[in-house]
Design a protein around this motif. Structure first.
Motif, PDB file in Angstrom:
ATOM      1  N   MET A 209      46.936  46.356  30.013  1.00  0.00           N
ATOM      2  CA  MET A 209      48.039  46.012  30.913  1.00  0.00           C
ATOM      3  C   MET A 209      49.308  46.757  30.508  1.00  0.00           C
ATOM      4  SD  MET A 209      49.710  42.346  31.944  1.00  0.00           S
ATOM      5  CE  MET A 209      50.191  42.013  30.266  1.00  0.00           C
ATOM      6  N   SER A 210      49.596  46.807  29.221  1.00  0.00           N
ATOM      7  CA  SER A 210      50.799  47.493  28.742  1.00  0.00           C
ATOM      8  C   SER A 210      50.754  48.980  29.066  1.00  0.00           C
ATOM      9  CB  SER A 210      50.948  47.291  27.244  1.00  0.00           C
ATOM     10  OG  SER A 210      51.167  45.933  26.957  1.00  0.00           O
TER      11      SER A 210
ATOM     12  N   MET B  47      47.110  54.776  42.781  1.00  0.00           N
ATOM     13  CA  MET B  47      47.094  53.478  43.481  1.00  0.00           C
ATOM     14  C   MET B  47      45.962  52.605  42.970  1.00  0.00           C
ATOM     15  SD  MET B  47      48.136  54.019  47.460  1.00  0.00           S
ATOM     16  CE  MET B  47      47.771  52.323  47.782  1.00  0.00           C
ATOM     17  N   GLY B  48      44.784  53.185  42.813  1.00  0.00           N
ATOM     18  CA  GLY B  48      43.640  52.429  42.317  1.00  0.00           C
ATOM     19  C   GLY B  48      43.860  51.905  40.918  1.00  0.00           C
TER      20      GLY B  48
ATOM     21  N   LEU C 260      43.356  47.987  37.876  1.00  0.00           N
ATOM     22  CA  LEU C 260      43.411  47.861  36.427  1.00  0.00           C
ATOM     23  C   LEU C 260      44.642  47.103  35.935  1.00  0.00           C
ATOM     24  CD1 LEU C 260      42.130  51.433  35.531  1.00  0.00           C
ATOM     25  CD2 LEU C 260      40.813  49.323  35.819  1.00  0.00           C
ATOM     26  N   ARG C 261      45.805  47.370  36.515  1.00  0.00           N
ATOM     27  CA  ARG C 261      47.010  46.655  36.087  1.00  0.00           C
ATOM     28  C   ARG C 261      47.107  45.273  36.714  1.00  0.00           C
ATOM     29  NH1 ARG C 261      51.969  44.965  37.610  1.00  0.00           N
ATOM     30  NH2 ARG C 261      51.688  45.818  39.676  1.00  0.00           N
TER      31      ARG C 261
ATOM     32  N   ARG D 266      45.250  42.131  35.376  1.00  0.00           N
ATOM     33  CA  ARG D 266      45.716  41.727  34.048  1.00  0.00           C
ATOM     34  C   ARG D 266      47.120  41.155  34.103  1.00  0.00           C
ATOM     35  NH1 ARG D 266      42.199  45.186  34.366  1.00  0.00           N
ATOM     36  NH2 ARG D 266      40.442  45.168  32.927  1.00  0.00           N
ATOM     37  N   ALA D 267      47.920  41.585  35.057  1.00  0.00           N
ATOM     38  CA  ALA D 267      49.295  41.101  35.174  1.00  0.00           C
ATOM     39  C   ALA D 267      49.393  39.806  35.969  1.00  0.00           C
ATOM     40  CB  ALA D 267      50.168  42.172  35.822  1.00  0.00           C
ATOM     41  N   HIS D 268      48.482  39.590  36.912  1.00  0.00           N
ATOM     42  CA  HIS D 268      48.622  38.456  37.831  1.00  0.00           C
ATOM     43  C   HIS D 268      47.461  37.474  37.804  1.00  0.00           C
ATOM     44  CE1 HIS D 268      52.013  40.608  39.464  1.00  0.00           C
ATOM     45  NE2 HIS D 268      51.247  41.647  39.765  1.00  0.00           N
TER      46      HIS D 268
END
Length: 133
Positions: free
Chosen positions: A19-20, A77-78, A83-84, A87-89
């Protein structure tokens, strides 16, 4: 990538490391654009135009340049969407180490492609400085 993900990765927080890394990609694009937009809308704003606001392509062949532009737009965009965002939401699901390695390598690739834009901007600044003298 090492600056934002290495410590998290070393302690086994693979989800957080991934995520980072993708937040760092997103932040770099925000910085290049001077934008506060996030996520997939940011990627479209940066990479969808012809020419895009941020150059991440290497092709010099006009026939393949458009395909590369579109492909890189969709890759960025993908990356954010697939991927982000989870993990963020989403719930904090653990990533296994091998898959985290692959996602971190892909984030590094995206950062390397953003180096193209920074090199272009640096070259333009040098030309501008020379012409101002």
């Amino acid at each position: 990538m090492a600056e934002v993900a290495a410590e998290r990765y070393a302690r086994g927080s693979y989800n957080d490391a991934v995520m980072s890394a993708y937040r760092a990609v997103e932040y770099r694009i925000q910085t290049l654009l001077g934008s506060h937009v996030v996520g997939m809308p940011l990627m479209s704003d940066a990479l969808a135009g012809n020419p895009p606001r941020i150059k991440v392509t290497r092709s010099t062949n006009p026939g393949s340049l458009d395909s590369e532009r579109k492909g890189m737009h969709f890759l960025f965009m993908g990356a954010v969407g697939a991927l982000r965002n989870p993990r963020a939401h989403g719930p904090d699901e653990a990533d296994d180490r091998d898959e985290a390695d692959e996602m971190l390598a892909f984030a590094s690739f995206l950062m390397r492609r953003l180096d193209i834009e920074e090199a272009e901007r640096q070259k333009a600044a040098e030309v501008e400085a020379e012409s101002a003298q």
